[in-house]
Motif scaffolding. Sequence first.
Motif, mmCIF file in Angstrom:
data_model
loop_
_atom_site.group_PDB
_atom_site.id
_atom_site.type_symbol
_atom_site.label_atom_id
_atom_site.label_comp_id
_atom_site.label_asym_id
_atom_site.label_seq_id
_atom_site.Cartn_x
_atom_site.Cartn_y
_atom_site.Cartn_z
ATOM 1 N N GLY A 121 0.602 -1.321 0.197
ATOM 2 C CA GLY A 121 0.095 0.182 0.050
ATOM 3 C C GLY A 121 0.892 1.264 -0.174
ATOM 4 N N TYR A 122 2.204 1.275 -0.585
ATOM 5 C CA TYR A 122 2.997 2.538 -0.811
ATOM 6 C C TYR A 122 3.352 2.753 -1.950
ATOM 7 C CZ TYR A 122 3.229 2.914 4.520
ATOM 8 O OH TYR A 122 2.840 3.143 5.968
ATOM 9 N N ARG A 123 3.634 4.108 -2.216
ATOM 10 C CA ARG A 123 4.295 4.503 -3.523
ATOM 11 C C ARG A 123 5.659 5.136 -3.091
ATOM 12 N NH1 ARG A 123 -0.746 5.880 -5.437
ATOM 13 N NH2 ARG A 123 -1.638 4.835 -7.439
ATOM 14 N N ALA A 124 6.623 5.024 -4.046
ATOM 15 C CA ALA A 124 7.856 5.670 -3.631
ATOM 16 C C ALA A 124 8.314 6.737 -4.721
ATOM 17 C CB ALA A 124 9.053 4.351 -3.526
ATOM 18 N N GLY A 125 8.976 7.620 -4.174
ATOM 19 C CA GLY A 125 9.202 8.665 -4.991
ATOM 20 C C GLY A 125 10.856 8.581 -5.611
ATOM 21 N N ARG A 126 11.581 7.679 -4.859
ATOM 22 C CA ARG A 126 12.931 7.749 -5.101
ATOM 23 C C ARG A 126 13.366 5.999 -5.175
ATOM 24 N NH1 ARG A 126 18.298 10.467 -2.257
ATOM 25 N NH2 ARG A 126 19.800 9.692 -3.721
ATOM 26 N N TRP A 127 13.840 5.662 -6.510
ATOM 27 C CA TRP A 127 14.117 4.051 -6.629
ATOM 28 C C TRP A 127 15.672 4.030 -7.263
ATOM 29 C CZ3 TRP A 127 10.689 0.022 -6.143
ATOM 30 C CH2 TRP A 127 9.344 0.420 -5.909
ATOM 31 N N GLU A 128 16.205 3.002 -6.725
ATOM 32 C CA GLU A 128 17.886 2.798 -6.959
ATOM 33 C C GLU A 128 17.739 1.321 -6.939
ATOM 34 O OE1 GLU A 128 20.106 6.409 -4.846
ATOM 35 O OE2 GLU A 128 18.666 5.311 -3.697
#
Length: 214
Positions: free
Chosen positions: A114-121
């Motif tokens: 149930g989450y979204r992320a603004g930064r991915w690596e």
Amino acid sequence: MSGHGLGPDDVRDRPERWEVTGGSVAYAGPIFTVRQDRVRMPGGAGTEIVQRDVIEHLGSVGILALDDRDRVLLVRQYRHPVGYQLWEAPAGLRDKDGEPLRALAERELLEEAGYRAGRWETLLDLFPSSGMADERTRIFLARDLTEVPADQIDFERVHEEADMPVVWVPLDEAVRKVLAGEIHNMIAAAGVLAVHAARAGGYRDLRPADAPEG
């Protein structure tokens, strides 16, 4: 056994394929297939042919979600083969042809936690069971997290995913639990230790989310 003059700079996995003289399929299922290859041994044993069973797997992604309080997100899921309720990092199969790995990871983080992320690596690329399977797993680090209300998620959890509690664990405590044998899931254990190491280096050595798989 001698390293034959090899040093640390030589420690890098490289692709190689020994000759397959024939084979057959022992089992074919929706997620994996088992084939039996006849492989020619190289060098002085080049006349020797041996059988190697190979699990052809769709592949997977995992997500280590880290919040602004240095806590990692884990979900609990029943795993029938090992007979455990395991605390895991969100993860999923590469079961949609052509879907970019980051897009798959975004979908799994949303659907399972149930989450979204603004930064991915990119955190890790792994062969989880290289002695028997060709499965590839990419583990992402997801940060800058936003919780999404349940009524905005168009996904129905069924079977083992029907009851998946979510918990936030301080990173240092998660490391302790991995080393104490309290967390067994491969993606969670490897991801937790990798994030801990990456944090010590200020996250400078992480690759971008769209880095090619080796």
